[in-house]
Design an enzyme around this catalytic site. Sequence first.
Site, PDB file in Angstrom:
ATOM      1  N   ARG A  37      40.648  52.426  47.170  1.00 25.62           N
ATOM      2  CA  ARG A  37      40.216  52.592  48.553  1.00 25.62           C
ATOM      3  C   ARG A  37      41.147  53.540  49.301  1.00 25.62           C
ATOM      4  O   ARG A  37      40.706  54.367  50.099  1.00 25.62           O
ATOM      5  CB  ARG A  37      40.192  51.224  49.230  1.00 25.62           C
ATOM      6  CG  ARG A  37      39.649  51.246  50.645  1.00 25.62           C
ATOM      7  CD  ARG A  37      39.699  49.856  51.239  1.00 25.62           C
ATOM      8  NE  ARG A  37      39.054  49.812  52.540  1.00 25.62           N
ATOM      9  CZ  ARG A  37      39.070  48.765  53.350  1.00 25.62           C
ATOM     10  NH1 ARG A  37      39.699  47.674  52.983  1.00 25.62           N
ATOM     11  NH2 ARG A  37      38.457  48.791  54.506  1.00 25.62           N
ATOM     12  N   GLU A  39      43.405  56.622  49.381  1.00 18.70           N
ATOM     13  CA  GLU A  39      43.535  57.858  48.614  1.00 18.70           C
ATOM     14  C   GLU A  39      44.980  58.158  48.230  1.00 18.70           C
ATOM     15  O   GLU A  39      45.265  58.569  47.096  1.00 18.70           O
ATOM     16  CB  GLU A  39      42.965  59.023  49.422  1.00 18.70           C
ATOM     17  CG  GLU A  39      42.958  60.336  48.661  1.00 18.70           C
ATOM     18  CD  GLU A  39      42.218  61.436  49.410  1.00 18.70           C
ATOM     19  OE1 GLU A  39      42.220  62.582  48.930  1.00 18.70           O
ATOM     20  OE2 GLU A  39      41.621  61.133  50.470  1.00 18.70           O
ATOM     21  N   ILE A  63      36.157  50.121  48.078  1.00 15.03           N
ATOM     22  CA  ILE A  63      36.068  48.684  47.820  1.00 15.03           C
ATOM     23  C   ILE A  63      37.484  48.144  47.881  1.00 15.03           C
ATOM     24  O   ILE A  63      38.387  48.684  47.232  1.00 15.03           O
ATOM     25  CB  ILE A  63      35.408  48.352  46.460  1.00 15.03           C
ATOM     26  CG1 ILE A  63      35.397  46.842  46.233  1.00 15.03           C
ATOM     27  CG2 ILE A  63      36.060  49.085  45.317  1.00 15.03           C
ATOM     28  CD1 ILE A  63      34.591  46.403  45.027  1.00 15.03           C
ATOM     29  N   SER A 112      37.134  35.370  36.903  1.00 16.39           N
ATOM     30  CA  SER A 112      38.376  34.594  36.942  1.00 16.39           C
ATOM     31  C   SER A 112      38.102  33.250  36.285  1.00 16.39           C
ATOM     32  O   SER A 112      36.942  32.868  36.092  1.00 16.39           O
ATOM     33  CB  SER A 112      38.794  34.397  38.399  1.00 16.39           C
ATOM     34  OG  SER A 112      39.795  33.421  38.537  1.00 16.39           O
ATOM     35  N   TYR A 168      37.794  31.761  47.368  1.00 16.01           N
ATOM     36  CA  TYR A 168      38.020  32.570  46.167  1.00 16.01           C
ATOM     37  C   TYR A 168      37.149  32.073  45.011  1.00 16.01           C
ATOM     38  O   TYR A 168      36.540  32.858  44.282  1.00 16.01           O
ATOM     39  CB  TYR A 168      39.495  32.518  45.786  1.00 16.01           C
ATOM     40  CG  TYR A 168      39.841  33.366  44.587  1.00 16.01           C
ATOM     41  CD1 TYR A 168      39.902  34.749  44.693  1.00 16.01           C
ATOM     42  CD2 TYR A 168      40.106  32.782  43.347  1.00 16.01           C
ATOM     43  CE1 TYR A 168      40.216  35.539  43.603  1.00 16.01           C
ATOM     44  CE2 TYR A 168      40.423  33.555  42.251  1.00 16.01           C
ATOM     45  CZ  TYR A 168      40.475  34.940  42.385  1.00 16.01           C
ATOM     46  OH  TYR A 168      40.772  35.714  41.296  1.00 16.01           O
ATOM     47  N   VAL A 170      34.240  30.391  45.098  1.00 18.36           N
ATOM     48  CA  VAL A 170      32.834  30.718  45.319  1.00 18.36           C
ATOM     49  C   VAL A 170      32.581  32.207  45.092  1.00 18.36           C
ATOM     50  O   VAL A 170      31.580  32.599  44.482  1.00 18.36           O
ATOM     51  CB  VAL A 170      32.395  30.305  46.734  1.00 18.36           C
ATOM     52  CG1 VAL A 170      30.987  30.816  47.039  1.00 18.36           C
ATOM     53  CG2 VAL A 170      32.440  28.785  46.876  1.00 18.36           C
ATOM     54  N   SER A 171      33.502  33.051  45.544  1.00 19.20           N
ATOM     55  CA  SER A 171      33.314  34.499  45.374  1.00 19.20           C
ATOM     56  C   SER A 171      33.323  34.891  43.904  1.00 19.20           C
ATOM     57  O   SER A 171      32.574  35.789  43.485  1.00 19.20           O
ATOM     58  CB  SER A 171      34.395  35.271  46.133  1.00 19.20           C
ATOM     59  OG  SER A 171      35.655  35.216  45.486  1.00 19.20           O
ATOM     60  N   LYS A 172      34.145  34.241  43.089  1.00 20.94           N
ATOM     61  CA  LYS A 172      34.215  34.585  41.671  1.00 20.94           C
ATOM     62  C   LYS A 172      33.086  33.932  40.866  1.00 20.94           C
ATOM     63  O   LYS A 172      32.596  34.510  39.892  1.00 20.94           O
ATOM     64  CB  LYS A 172      35.584  34.206  41.110  1.00 20.94           C
ATOM     65  CG  LYS A 172      36.695  35.145  41.554  1.00 20.94           C
ATOM     66  CD  LYS A 172      36.425  36.584  41.145  1.00 20.94           C
ATOM     67  CE  LYS A 172      37.584  37.506  41.419  1.00 20.94           C
ATOM     68  NZ  LYS A 172      37.335  38.909  40.986  1.00 20.94           N
TER      69      LYS A 172
END
Length: 256
Positions: A37, A39, A63, A112, A168, A170-172
């Site tokens: 993300r 540069e 991202i 994960s 974390y 739930v996201s994975k």
Amino acid sequence: MSSQRIAVVTGSNKGVGYAIVKGLCERFKGTVYLTARNEEKGKAAVAKLKELGFQPLFHQLDIADQTSKDALEPFAEQAEKTVAVNYFGTLRVCEALFPLLRNNAKVVNISSSAGHLYRIPSASVRAKFSDSSLTIPKLNEIMESFVKDAKENKAEQEGWGNPPYCAYIVSKVSVSALSIIQQGLFDKEVPNRNISVNHVHPGLVKTDLNSNGHLTIEQGAKAPLYVALDANFKGKYVWFNCQIVDWYRETTPSRV
């Protein structure tokens, strides 16, 4: 169309992503893109690899890095940010790149041990993620529902798990569920491009975001590189030791 082979690694200016780029530079017969993300940080990572004799290319990709488990924001904000990066960020990258994939391409989504289905405590919530008819739009709705419940302080009550770490988890879990859906869609493609999508637990890697880890970034890159370069299976959940794990089974091997 050029026959040049290309590998793209997201969020790879540091940590496991950086080690994956390095491993690809060592073995992949094609062009490797390191993306980040930021540069400045991305180009610094490329310069470091070039000092080692490798020739990755840089591309800025919006991202964000994985949200820290030790974030200090209120849980509702953590939940929204974590889902936005880990799930919706992954989905956006996939939607942009999938039309460009050539025959026999390999997609490796970083999940994960927290992404195992049974890290979700509620059977009814697990059933939503494991539904064989689950679609991406429906999965999007599930994730939006989680964020809503988090904002209303109902995450534990609704079966998602205990705040704040359940954000974390739930996201994975959603990344793993997404990977299974994506493999199913590729399997039904006509003409079929023979594309594989697998999801990987890289292990508990010691990084600036995970002080409890013990694996080196090179050890964390082992399973993702194995899946990307050596494996021939599709739609699998792969442990850090390269073992295939049943995502739907109640138990898993040791997380370490």
